[in-house]
Design a protein around this motif. Structure first.
Motif, PDB file in Angstrom:
ATOM      1  N   GLY A 152       1.376  -0.813  -0.071  1.00 51.41           N
ATOM      2  CA  GLY A 152      -0.087   0.063  -0.010  1.00 51.41           C
ATOM      3  C   GLY A 152       0.991   1.169   0.035  1.00 51.41           C
ATOM      4  N   ARG A 153       0.474   2.257  -0.396  1.00 52.20           N
ATOM      5  CA  ARG A 153       1.158   3.428  -0.425  1.00 52.20           C
ATOM      6  C   ARG A 153       1.623   4.230   1.229  1.00 52.20           C
ATOM      7  NH1 ARG A 153       1.120   8.548  -5.192  1.00 52.20           N
ATOM      8  NH2 ARG A 153       2.636   9.847  -3.490  1.00 52.20           N
ATOM      9  N   ASN A 154       3.256   4.695   0.966  1.00 47.10           N
ATOM     10  CA  ASN A 154       2.833   4.766   2.636  1.00 47.10           C
ATOM     11  C   ASN A 154       3.393   6.236   2.421  1.00 47.10           C
ATOM     12  OD1 ASN A 154       4.663   5.337   4.859  1.00 47.10           O
ATOM     13  ND2 ASN A 154       5.510   3.955   4.986  1.00 47.10           N
ATOM     14  N   ALA A 155       2.653   7.053   2.484  1.00 44.97           N
ATOM     15  CA  ALA A 155       2.970   8.836   2.642  1.00 44.97           C
ATOM     16  C   ALA A 155       3.687   9.138   3.300  1.00 44.97           C
ATOM     17  CB  ALA A 155       1.225   9.188   3.329  1.00 44.97           C
ATOM     18  N   SER A 156       4.485   8.546   4.316  1.00 42.95           N
ATOM     19  CA  SER A 156       5.417   8.887   4.364  1.00 42.95           C
ATOM     20  C   SER A 156       6.321   8.616   4.401  1.00 42.95           C
ATOM     21  CB  SER A 156       6.107   8.612   6.441  1.00 42.95           C
ATOM     22  OG  SER A 156       6.304   7.083   6.275  1.00 42.95           O
ATOM     23  N   LYS A 157       7.809   7.361   3.100  1.00 46.30           N
ATOM     24  CA  LYS A 157       7.731   7.589   1.887  1.00 46.30           C
ATOM     25  C   LYS A 157       7.644   8.102   0.986  1.00 46.30           C
ATOM     26  CE  LYS A 157       9.537   2.671   3.172  1.00 46.30           C
ATOM     27  NZ  LYS A 157       9.348   1.362   3.411  1.00 46.30           N
ATOM     28  N   GLU A 158       6.534   8.420   0.176  1.00 44.73           N
ATOM     29  CA  GLU A 158       6.557   8.338  -1.098  1.00 44.73           C
ATOM     30  C   GLU A 158       5.382   9.623  -0.862  1.00 44.73           C
ATOM     31  OE1 GLU A 158       6.650   3.680  -0.979  1.00 44.73           O
ATOM     32  OE2 GLU A 158       5.151   4.629  -1.010  1.00 44.73           O
TER      33      GLU A 158
END
Ligand SMILES: Cc1ncc(C[n+]2csc(CCOP(=O)(O)OP(=O)(O)O)c2C)c(N)n1
Ligand code: SF4
Ligand code: SF4
Ligand code: SF4
Ligand SMILES: [Mg+2]
Lengths: 254, 80
Positions: A152-158
């Motif tokens: 799943g898209r990870n806001a802290s990385k992406e």
């Protein structure tokens, strides 16, 4: 067919009578149909130059009855700029996906809008790179699983998904920017009206016209067409609210 | 009376039209077209419920539906 019977829904002349290569339930089909209907209804078909992009809509030149230029990935706004400056008498329409426009083509779209080029761009946001197998796009929702974000898209990385029509609406050269959906009949009618505005601002030489269409990609969302369509209402619209983000014609009328 | 016609070779069986129809008369048929898609249909016995609203055609991504509408006769006898 009885004598009084009227054909009240038919294919518009600007749409070529061929089957499309899109997957079942893919709403690229609805977005391009609305574009074709408007070209017909606004009498623009003969005078239109289309700029197509790289993504699942790559064969759009086969589906719209107009002359076209295929732009390199992400570069459609730059190509459209050249086309319009060379032939300012033409109606210049471009059509791009979210990977094409908001990722590799981010520079081109920002500066095309900011310069206020008199072109109209249809931006089909399906939250993935559809054509290449469903990789994460700048528009992929947080938590959304894709082939390149399997957890799943990870806001802290992406980072957070980019809301393009809000950003485009902030730029000085933009005459019209709106986000629409085609997930039900009411929204489809609204989408067509908004797309018409994005076309009209070019005709009136008011500047850049932008319309973001939230669309399904059932194949890469790993959903059937009906579930994918429900995802538009339940997941996309809450993050990508529908509405007009800039309309210089409204400002004039006020 | 109104009616719809499905262009079965264009239908991809996505069934988006079935949820768009306010009369809920569209369903999946048991026929496959040449592309292998199971096409949508309105059963013959339900066609008279069609209002010609065009909702199904607006929703269809594949322009596979044509909608016909017959204006209501204004009292004049039509059966000549
Ligand atoms: C320069 C370049 N880089 C990468 C690719 C591969 N590629 C083709 S389409 C695409 C993304 C398409 O996604 P999107 O624009 O969202 O369109 P969709 O298929 O989802 O409609 C990519 C990365 C390419 N063709 N050219
Ligand atoms: S992969 Fe997705 S965007 Fe591409 S045609 Fe199929 S459903 Fe449409
Ligand atoms: S035209 Fe309206 S009533 Fe008739 S089948 Fe289509 S959606 Fe249903
Ligand atoms: S929406 Fe169109 S393609 Fe999908 S099932 Fe209905 S007629 Fe077929
Ligand atoms: Mg995409």
């Amino acid at each position: 067919m009885s004598e009084q019977e009227k054909l009240v829904f038919d294919r518009a002349d600007a749409l070529v009578d061929v089957p499309t290569h899109y997957c079942p339930g893919c709403q690229h089909g609805v977005a391009q149909r609305l574009a074709g209907e408007l070209l017909t209804e606004m009498g623009l078909t003969e005078n239109t130059l289309l700029v197509t992009s790289i993504g699942c809509s790559v064969f759009l030149y086969n589906y719209l009855n107009v002359d076209s230029v295929e732009a390199p990935h992400g570069r459609a706004p730059a190509v459209a700029t050249g086309v319009k400056r060379a032939r300012s008498d033409k109606f210049v329409l471009s059509y791009q996906g979210d990977g094409d426009l908001a990722s590799i083509g981010m520079a081109e779209i920002m500066h095309c809008a900011n310069r206020g080029e008199n072109v109209s761009i249809i931006f089909v946001n399906n939250t993935v790179y559809g054509m290449t197998g469903g990789q994460m796009a700048p528009t992929t929702l947080v938590g959304q699983k894709t082939t390149t974000s399997p957890a799943g898209r990870n806001a802290s990385k992406e980072g957070l998904p980019i809301r393009m029509s809000e950003i485009i609406g902030q730029l000085g050269g933009t005459a019209y920017s709106a986000r629409v959906a085609v997930n039900n009949v009411k929204n489809i009618r609204k989408a067509k009206k908004a797309m018409k505005k994005a076309f009209e601002v070019q005709q009136k030489e008011l500047g850049f016209g932008f319309i973001e269409v939230l669309a399904t990609c059932p194949t890469n969302w790993r959903m059937d067409a009906l579930k994918a369509n429900e995802r538009i209402e339940n997941e996309l619209i809450p993050y990508f609210p529908l509405g007009v983000h800039k309309d210089v014609t409204a400002e004039v009328e006020d | 009376m109104s009616r719809v016609k499905f262009l079965e070779e264009r239908c991809k069986g996505c069934l988006l039209c079935t949820v768009a129809c306010p009369k809920e008369i569209i369903r999946q048929s048991d026929r496959f077209n040449q592309h292998g898609y199971k096409v949508a249909e309105v059963p013959a016995e339900d066609m008279d419920k069609c209002t010609g609203c065009t909702s199904c055609a607006l929703m269809c991504p594949d322009i596979a539906i044509r909608v016909y509408r017959t204006p209501k006769s204004k009292g004049a006898a039509k059966n000549d």
